[in-house]
Design a protein around this motif. Structure first.
Motif, mmCIF file in Angstrom:
data_model
loop_
_atom_site.group_PDB
_atom_site.id
_atom_site.type_symbol
_atom_site.label_atom_id
_atom_site.label_comp_id
_atom_site.label_asym_id
_atom_site.label_seq_id
_atom_site.Cartn_x
_atom_site.Cartn_y
_atom_site.Cartn_z
ATOM 1 N N ILE A 137 100.563 42.473 -115.438
ATOM 2 C CA ILE A 137 98.958 41.337 -116.144
ATOM 3 C C ILE A 137 98.623 41.824 -117.127
ATOM 4 O O ILE A 137 97.959 40.992 -118.126
ATOM 5 C CB ILE A 137 98.372 42.036 -114.902
ATOM 6 C CG1 ILE A 137 99.028 40.981 -113.817
ATOM 7 C CG2 ILE A 137 96.957 41.346 -115.032
ATOM 8 C CD1 ILE A 137 98.693 41.747 -112.023
ATOM 9 N N ALA A 138 98.306 43.582 -117.622
ATOM 10 C CA ALA A 138 97.983 43.708 -118.589
ATOM 11 C C ALA A 138 98.501 43.128 -119.772
ATOM 12 O O ALA A 138 98.127 42.857 -120.911
ATOM 13 C CB ALA A 138 97.515 45.473 -118.646
ATOM 14 N N MET A 139 99.957 42.789 -119.870
ATOM 15 C CA MET A 139 100.565 42.627 -120.857
ATOM 16 C C MET A 139 100.310 41.411 -121.232
ATOM 17 O O MET A 139 100.918 40.821 -122.489
ATOM 18 C CB MET A 139 102.254 43.270 -120.603
ATOM 19 C CG MET A 139 103.077 43.159 -121.968
ATOM 20 S SD MET A 139 102.380 44.625 -123.280
ATOM 21 C CE MET A 139 102.771 45.948 -122.245
ATOM 22 N N LEU A 140 100.891 40.012 -120.078
ATOM 23 C CA LEU A 140 99.927 39.583 -120.125
ATOM 24 C C LEU A 140 98.794 38.829 -121.009
ATOM 25 O O LEU A 140 98.517 38.303 -121.803
ATOM 26 C CB LEU A 140 100.196 38.409 -118.954
ATOM 27 C CG LEU A 140 101.929 38.087 -118.550
ATOM 28 C CD1 LEU A 140 101.688 36.863 -117.708
ATOM 29 C CD2 LEU A 140 102.050 36.995 -120.089
ATOM 30 N N LEU A 141 97.881 39.486 -120.607
ATOM 31 C CA LEU A 141 96.941 40.049 -121.056
ATOM 32 C C LEU A 141 96.196 39.581 -122.962
ATOM 33 O O LEU A 141 95.371 38.802 -123.218
ATOM 34 C CB LEU A 141 95.618 39.886 -120.607
ATOM 35 C CG LEU A 141 95.063 39.595 -119.305
ATOM 36 C CD1 LEU A 141 94.127 40.772 -117.943
ATOM 37 C CD2 LEU A 141 94.528 38.151 -118.661
ATOM 38 N N VAL A 142 97.060 40.673 -122.878
ATOM 39 C CA VAL A 142 96.853 41.667 -124.906
ATOM 40 C C VAL A 142 97.847 41.062 -125.989
ATOM 41 O O VAL A 142 97.432 40.965 -126.634
ATOM 42 C CB VAL A 142 96.487 43.045 -124.871
ATOM 43 C CG1 VAL A 142 95.879 43.524 -123.281
ATOM 44 C CG2 VAL A 142 98.056 43.364 -124.103
ATOM 45 N N GLU A 143 98.837 40.426 -124.481
ATOM 46 C CA GLU A 143 100.054 40.326 -126.378
ATOM 47 C C GLU A 143 100.503 38.143 -125.848
ATOM 48 O O GLU A 143 100.267 37.422 -126.744
ATOM 49 C CB GLU A 143 101.807 40.266 -125.301
ATOM 50 C CG GLU A 143 102.070 41.305 -125.585
ATOM 51 C CD GLU A 143 102.182 42.670 -126.911
ATOM 52 O OE1 GLU A 143 103.249 41.263 -128.008
ATOM 53 O OE2 GLU A 143 101.623 43.011 -127.255
ATOM 54 N N ALA A 144 99.960 37.679 -125.012
ATOM 55 C CA ALA A 144 100.212 36.091 -125.104
ATOM 56 C C ALA A 144 98.924 35.832 -126.066
ATOM 57 O O ALA A 144 99.538 34.199 -126.343
ATOM 58 C CB ALA A 144 99.518 35.543 -123.130
ATOM 59 N N THR A 178 98.831 46.714 -130.825
ATOM 60 C CA THR A 178 97.867 47.752 -130.066
ATOM 61 C C THR A 178 98.112 48.555 -128.722
ATOM 62 O O THR A 178 99.700 49.352 -128.244
ATOM 63 C CB THR A 178 96.666 48.789 -131.181
ATOM 64 O OG1 THR A 178 98.046 48.175 -132.532
ATOM 65 C CG2 THR A 178 97.616 49.717 -131.372
ATOM 66 N N LEU A 179 97.397 47.683 -127.943
ATOM 67 C CA LEU A 179 97.541 46.963 -126.557
ATOM 68 C C LEU A 179 98.354 47.453 -126.290
ATOM 69 O O LEU A 179 98.509 48.215 -124.847
ATOM 70 C CB LEU A 179 96.285 46.597 -126.621
ATOM 71 C CG LEU A 179 94.703 47.225 -126.967
ATOM 72 C CD1 LEU A 179 93.864 45.161 -126.914
ATOM 73 C CD2 LEU A 179 94.143 48.183 -126.276
ATOM 74 N N GLY A 180 99.550 46.618 -126.794
ATOM 75 C CA GLY A 180 100.939 46.339 -125.630
ATOM 76 C C GLY A 180 101.276 48.107 -125.669
ATOM 77 O O GLY A 180 102.171 47.968 -124.541
ATOM 78 N N ARG A 181 101.567 48.418 -126.944
ATOM 79 C CA ARG A 181 102.157 49.436 -126.585
ATOM 80 C C ARG A 181 101.639 50.913 -126.273
ATOM 81 O O ARG A 181 102.345 51.383 -125.782
ATOM 82 C CB ARG A 181 102.478 49.702 -128.269
ATOM 83 C CG ARG A 181 103.515 48.305 -128.970
ATOM 84 C CD ARG A 181 103.213 49.042 -130.919
ATOM 85 N NE ARG A 181 104.342 48.011 -131.588
ATOM 86 C CZ ARG A 181 104.475 47.592 -132.586
ATOM 87 N NH1 ARG A 181 103.269 48.688 -133.228
ATOM 88 N NH2 ARG A 181 104.943 46.915 -132.961
ATOM 89 N N VAL A 182 99.919 50.211 -126.470
ATOM 90 C CA VAL A 182 99.419 51.434 -125.297
ATOM 91 C C VAL A 182 99.957 51.365 -123.725
ATOM 92 O O VAL A 182 100.331 52.388 -123.194
ATOM 93 C CB VAL A 182 98.321 51.425 -125.827
ATOM 94 C CG1 VAL A 182 97.132 52.624 -124.642
ATOM 95 C CG2 VAL A 182 97.782 52.073 -126.941
ATOM 96 N N VAL A 186 102.428 53.598 -122.083
ATOM 97 C CA VAL A 186 101.825 54.595 -120.175
ATOM 98 C C VAL A 186 102.678 54.463 -119.272
ATOM 99 O O VAL A 186 103.333 55.511 -118.382
ATOM 100 C CB VAL A 186 100.698 54.057 -119.607
ATOM 101 C CG1 VAL A 186 99.939 54.456 -118.432
ATOM 102 C CG2 VAL A 186 99.742 54.786 -120.957
ATOM 103 N N LEU A 187 103.297 52.882 -119.219
ATOM 104 C CA LEU A 187 104.666 52.686 -118.017
ATOM 105 C C LEU A 187 105.404 53.531 -118.189
ATOM 106 O O LEU A 187 105.983 53.867 -117.406
ATOM 107 C CB LEU A 187 104.395 51.210 -118.191
ATOM 108 C CG LEU A 187 105.561 51.109 -117.237
ATOM 109 C CD1 LEU A 187 105.168 50.539 -115.417
ATOM 110 C CD2 LEU A 187 105.797 48.877 -117.337
ATOM 111 N N MET A 188 105.966 53.717 -119.057
ATOM 112 C CA MET A 188 107.799 54.252 -119.681
ATOM 113 C C MET A 188 107.002 56.493 -119.243
ATOM 114 O O MET A 188 107.850 56.344 -118.676
ATOM 115 C CB MET A 188 107.684 54.214 -121.138
ATOM 116 C CG MET A 188 108.174 53.320 -121.510
ATOM 117 S SD MET A 188 108.592 52.650 -122.976
ATOM 118 C CE MET A 188 107.708 53.453 -124.373
ATOM 119 N N ILE A 189 106.154 56.796 -119.607
ATOM 120 C CA ILE A 189 105.411 57.892 -118.495
ATOM 121 C C ILE A 189 105.564 57.555 -117.535
ATOM 122 O O ILE A 189 106.067 58.742 -116.820
ATOM 123 C CB ILE A 189 104.686 58.362 -119.572
ATOM 124 C CG1 ILE A 189 104.889 58.489 -121.202
ATOM 125 C CG2 ILE A 189 104.499 59.653 -119.069
ATOM 126 C CD1 ILE A 189 103.405 58.725 -122.222
#
Length: 268
Positions: A137-144, A178-182, A186-189
């Motif tokens: 959801i966060a990725m869609l909000l910041v990347e879309a 930048t927000l998408g990479r953040v 977090v997801l990878m860690i």
């Protein structure tokens, strides 16, 4: 209805609360179309867990008819909201039933300490599902909104979230903001830690099997030792009785041998 609370039941409870929260947000907050579609996908995935829980408890129920007196609520709650809008109401009722069974946080804490390995697995599974959902959801909000981003649909965001949390990372979809990479970091860690927990749980299953086998062998050895002890005691008692009989026999023989001698002395 009496519920037997297990770590898996707590996992289902958390998913139920998530679904209800997502339902409230979807109803009262205007969301982009792709985010709404993504939440519908997650709703369908969670419904699979609900159905697995229903099948498990229906199979374990002593009386299937008695279970279905309330179990039909669980069955209807398994239907995705996109197919049956009334399923949302039954999910609320379902959460209330499980919360009534849990009663307090102290009981939940006891459940976690009583089933540590299963609790770790249930916690890791819960965190994985929630991370996949919220990260997508966060990725869609910041990347879309970015026209150059390769992640602009619900399917792409969900796929990216799954391959990232599992630390696979195919690289076909990736964030460029930048927000998408953040969010990705977090997801990878978190994914590394969560799948480490899964590996630890699987290892504990083998250790548990070895421990159970060792416990069975130790119990068999104790039973064998106890049986040998009783046999030795029985043999010792029999030997004691034989010794007593031999001593009695020797005394009788000695008494019989002494009688002629006494009679000869009297006659002389």
């Amino acid at each position: 209805m009496q519920e037997r609370i297990t770590p898996f039941q707590l996992f289902i409870l958390v998913l139920s609360i998530y679904v209800i929260g997502a339902m409230v947000v979807d109803v009262f907050v205007p969301l982009p179309h792709e985010v709404s579609r993504l939440m519908q996908y997650m709703d369908s995935i969670v419904c699979l867990f609900f159905f697995a829980d229903f099948c498990q408890r229906f199979y374990r129920a002593e009386s299937k008819l008695a279970y279905m007196r309330w179990g039909w609520i669980d069955l209807l709650a398994c239907i995705p909201a996109g197919l049956f809008q009334g399923a949302r109401l039954f999910r609320v009722v379902r959460v209330l039933i499980v919360l009534r069974a849990a009663k307090s946080m102290s009981l939940i804490w006891k459940i976690f300490w009583r089933n540590r390995a299963e609790s770790v697995f249930a916690s890791a599974a819960t965190m994985t599902v929630l991370l996949v959902a919220f990260s997508a959801i966060a990725m869609l909000l910041v990347e879309a909104p970015n026209p150059d981003s390769p992640i602009d649909t619900a399917e792409q965001a969900l796929w990216w979230s799954v391959v990232t949390v599992t630390t696979v990372g195919y690289g076909d979809f990736y964030p460029i903001t930048t927000l998408g990479r953040v969010v990705a970091v977090v997801l990878m860690i978190c994914g590394v830690g969560l799948f480490g927990s899964f590996a630890a749980y699987i290892s504990s299953m083998f250790v548990k099997d070895d421990s159970e086998r060792d416990a069975r062998e130790a119990r068999a050895q104790r039973e064998m030792t106890r049986a040998l002890y009783h046999e030795i005691r029985g043999l010792r008692d029999e030997i004691g009785q034989l010794n007593a009989q031999i001593q009695d026999q020797e005394r009788r023989l000695a008494a019989q041998a002494a009688k002629p001698v006494n009679s000869e002395h009297k006659s002389s």
